[in-house]
Write a protein that holds these residues in place. Structure first.
Motif, PDB file in Angstrom:
ATOM      1  N   UNK A   1     -40.013   9.061  13.830  1.00 15.31           N
ATOM      2  CA  UNK A   1     -39.541   7.902  13.077  1.00 15.31           C
ATOM      3  C   UNK A   1     -40.685   7.247  12.305  1.00 15.31           C
ATOM      4  N   UNK A   2     -41.839   7.133  12.961  1.00 17.80           N
ATOM      5  CA  UNK A   2     -42.990   6.515  12.309  1.00 17.80           C
ATOM      6  C   UNK A   2     -43.460   7.352  11.123  1.00 17.80           C
ATOM      7  N   UNK A   3     -43.439   8.676  11.289  1.00 18.07           N
ATOM      8  CA  UNK A   3     -43.901   9.569  10.226  1.00 18.07           C
ATOM      9  C   UNK A   3     -42.997   9.520   9.004  1.00 18.07           C
ATOM     10  N   UNK A   4     -41.674   9.369   9.234  1.00 18.56           N
ATOM     11  CA  UNK A   4     -40.740   9.350   8.098  1.00 18.56           C
ATOM     12  C   UNK A   4     -40.455   7.931   7.615  1.00 18.56           C
ATOM     13  N   UNK A   5     -41.090   6.932   8.266  1.00 20.97           N
ATOM     14  CA  UNK A   5     -40.944   5.557   7.818  1.00 20.97           C
ATOM     15  C   UNK A   5     -39.689   4.858   8.271  1.00 20.97           C
ATOM     16  N   UNK A   6     -38.997   5.394   9.268  1.00 18.60           N
ATOM     17  CA  UNK A   6     -37.785   4.747   9.757  1.00 18.60           C
ATOM     18  C   UNK A   6     -38.137   3.580  10.679  1.00 18.60           C
ATOM     19  N   UNK A   7     -37.351   2.517  10.614  1.00 16.74           N
ATOM     20  CA  UNK A   7     -37.567   1.335  11.440  1.00 16.74           C
ATOM     21  C   UNK A   7     -37.164   1.622  12.886  1.00 16.74           C
ATOM     22  N   UNK A   8     -37.999   1.158  13.835  1.00 17.22           N
ATOM     23  CA  UNK A   8     -37.713   1.324  15.255  1.00 17.22           C
ATOM     24  C   UNK A   8     -36.822   0.169  15.699  1.00 17.22           C
ATOM     25  N   UNK A   9     -35.575   0.469  16.064  1.00 14.50           N
ATOM     26  CA  UNK A   9     -34.609  -0.573  16.412  1.00 14.50           C
ATOM     27  C   UNK A   9     -34.820  -1.070  17.845  1.00 14.50           C
ATOM     28  N   UNK A  10     -34.114  -2.162  18.181  1.00 14.82           N
ATOM     29  CA  UNK A  10     -34.190  -2.710  19.540  1.00 14.82           C
ATOM     30  C   UNK A  10     -33.701  -1.681  20.550  1.00 14.82           C
ATOM     31  N   UNK A  11     -32.625  -0.975  20.214  1.00  9.93           N
ATOM     32  CA  UNK A  11     -32.108   0.053  21.122  1.00  9.93           C
ATOM     33  C   UNK A  11     -33.144   1.140  21.362  1.00  9.93           C
ATOM     34  N   UNK A  12     -33.853   1.540  20.298  1.00  9.12           N
ATOM     35  CA  UNK A  12     -34.908   2.543  20.437  1.00  9.12           C
ATOM     36  C   UNK A  12     -36.000   2.042  21.373  1.00  9.12           C
ATOM     37  N   UNK A  13     -36.349   0.753  21.226  1.00 11.73           N
ATOM     38  CA  UNK A  13     -37.415   0.175  22.051  1.00 11.73           C
ATOM     39  C   UNK A  13     -37.001   0.101  23.522  1.00 11.73           C
ATOM     40  N   UNK A  14     -35.730  -0.195  23.776  1.00 15.39           N
ATOM     41  CA  UNK A  14     -35.236  -0.246  25.150  1.00 15.39           C
ATOM     42  C   UNK A  14     -35.287   1.138  25.796  1.00 15.39           C
ATOM     43  N   UNK A  15     -34.846   2.144  25.050  1.00 13.08           N
ATOM     44  CA  UNK A  15     -34.891   3.511  25.559  1.00 13.08           C
ATOM     45  C   UNK A  15     -36.332   3.966  25.772  1.00 13.08           C
TER      46      UNK A  15
END
Length: 254
Positions: A67-81
């Motif tokens: 996600x970081x490499x392609x510039x996608x935003x890290x969502x709250x759900x991603x952070x919880x997982x």
């Protein structure tokens, strides 16, 4: 891995063989249905090494890196997982923690590859020595057990202190995990380590010592294993087999 480009032949690899190998690599298991040394091409070995690395990072850490490499935003759900996958109790700083984990893992693997490269130069040409060093550093740190050493394999380095010591260090560091490594570096005093770190270090140390003692005693006079080695070499080999047997699967004996 099913593509002809991935093997040393001219045809497609059977899909079940490719799937089994890919699964074994990404779950850092080390089981094979095709000989790693002779069957797979350099491209196939790169694919296997990358799968091992993804498996070592863990699914969520690898996804976050992507996600970081392609510039996608890290969502709250991603952070919880992500918090659950790395065993953290806090939600803040998860992305930064993943970056630290990846940097530390790659740094350890790079250091291991450099050491192995120096020792492999005695047996291989520089280019081959570098490829072998990088692959085995990744495989050892992630406790995957895949090996690309030709002929007798690791048995050729049965008495090589440099190779076996480098591999053992990578195996142990990869086995205890990032959180334990970070706690040891940060605190540096056993009495102040968190309970998880204490349990991992004590259990790991106990298993390594017990395995070394049992192997040393049981194989001391066995000519098919370590019977012909000197006492210091027997200790090193027994320690290597104990460390590798716990999770990795490398061996210097048939």
């Amino acid at each position: 891995l099913a593509l002809p480009l991935s093997n040393n032949g001219t045809s497609f690899t059977p899909v079940w063989d490719a799937l089994f190998t890919a699964t074994s690599a990404v779950t850092v298991t080390g089981l094979i249905v095709q000989d790693t040394v002779t069957y797979w091409s350099p491209f196939g070995l790169v694919v296997i090494a990358l799968l091992i690395q993804v498996g070592g990072f863990g699914f969520m850490a690898s996804s976050t890196l992507l996600f970081l490499l392609i510039g996608r935003r890290i969502t709250l759900r991603d952070r919880l997982l992500l918090r659950d996958s790395v065993g953290s109790n806090v939600l803040g700083g998860m992305v930064g923690l993943v970056k630290q984990i990846i940097v530390v893992i790659l740094a350890i693997e790079a250091a291991g590859a450099f050491c192995l490269f120096l020792f492999f130069l005695a047996r291989f040409e520089p280019g081959e020595a570098l490829l072998q060093a990088v692959f085995h550093s990744i495989s050892a740190f992630n406790n995957a057990g895949f090996s690309t050493l030709p002929g007798p394999g690791m048995a050729a380095f049965q008495t090589n202190i440099g190779v076996l010591s480098s591999m053992v260090i990578l195996l142990i560091l990869g086995g205890i995990g990032f959180s334990v490594i970070a706690d040891v570096i940060k605190v540096r005093r056993f009495s102040r380590f968190i309970l998880d770190t204490k349990l991992v270090l004590v259990a790991t140390g106990g298993l390594l010592v017990l395995g070394t003692v049992v192997l040393f005693a049981s194989e001391f006079f066995n000519p098919a294993t370590m019977g012909k080695l000197s006492v210091p070499q027997k200790v090193l080999v027994a320690f290597f087999e104990s460390a590798s047997g716990r999770t990795a699967g490398f061996t210097v004996f048939p």
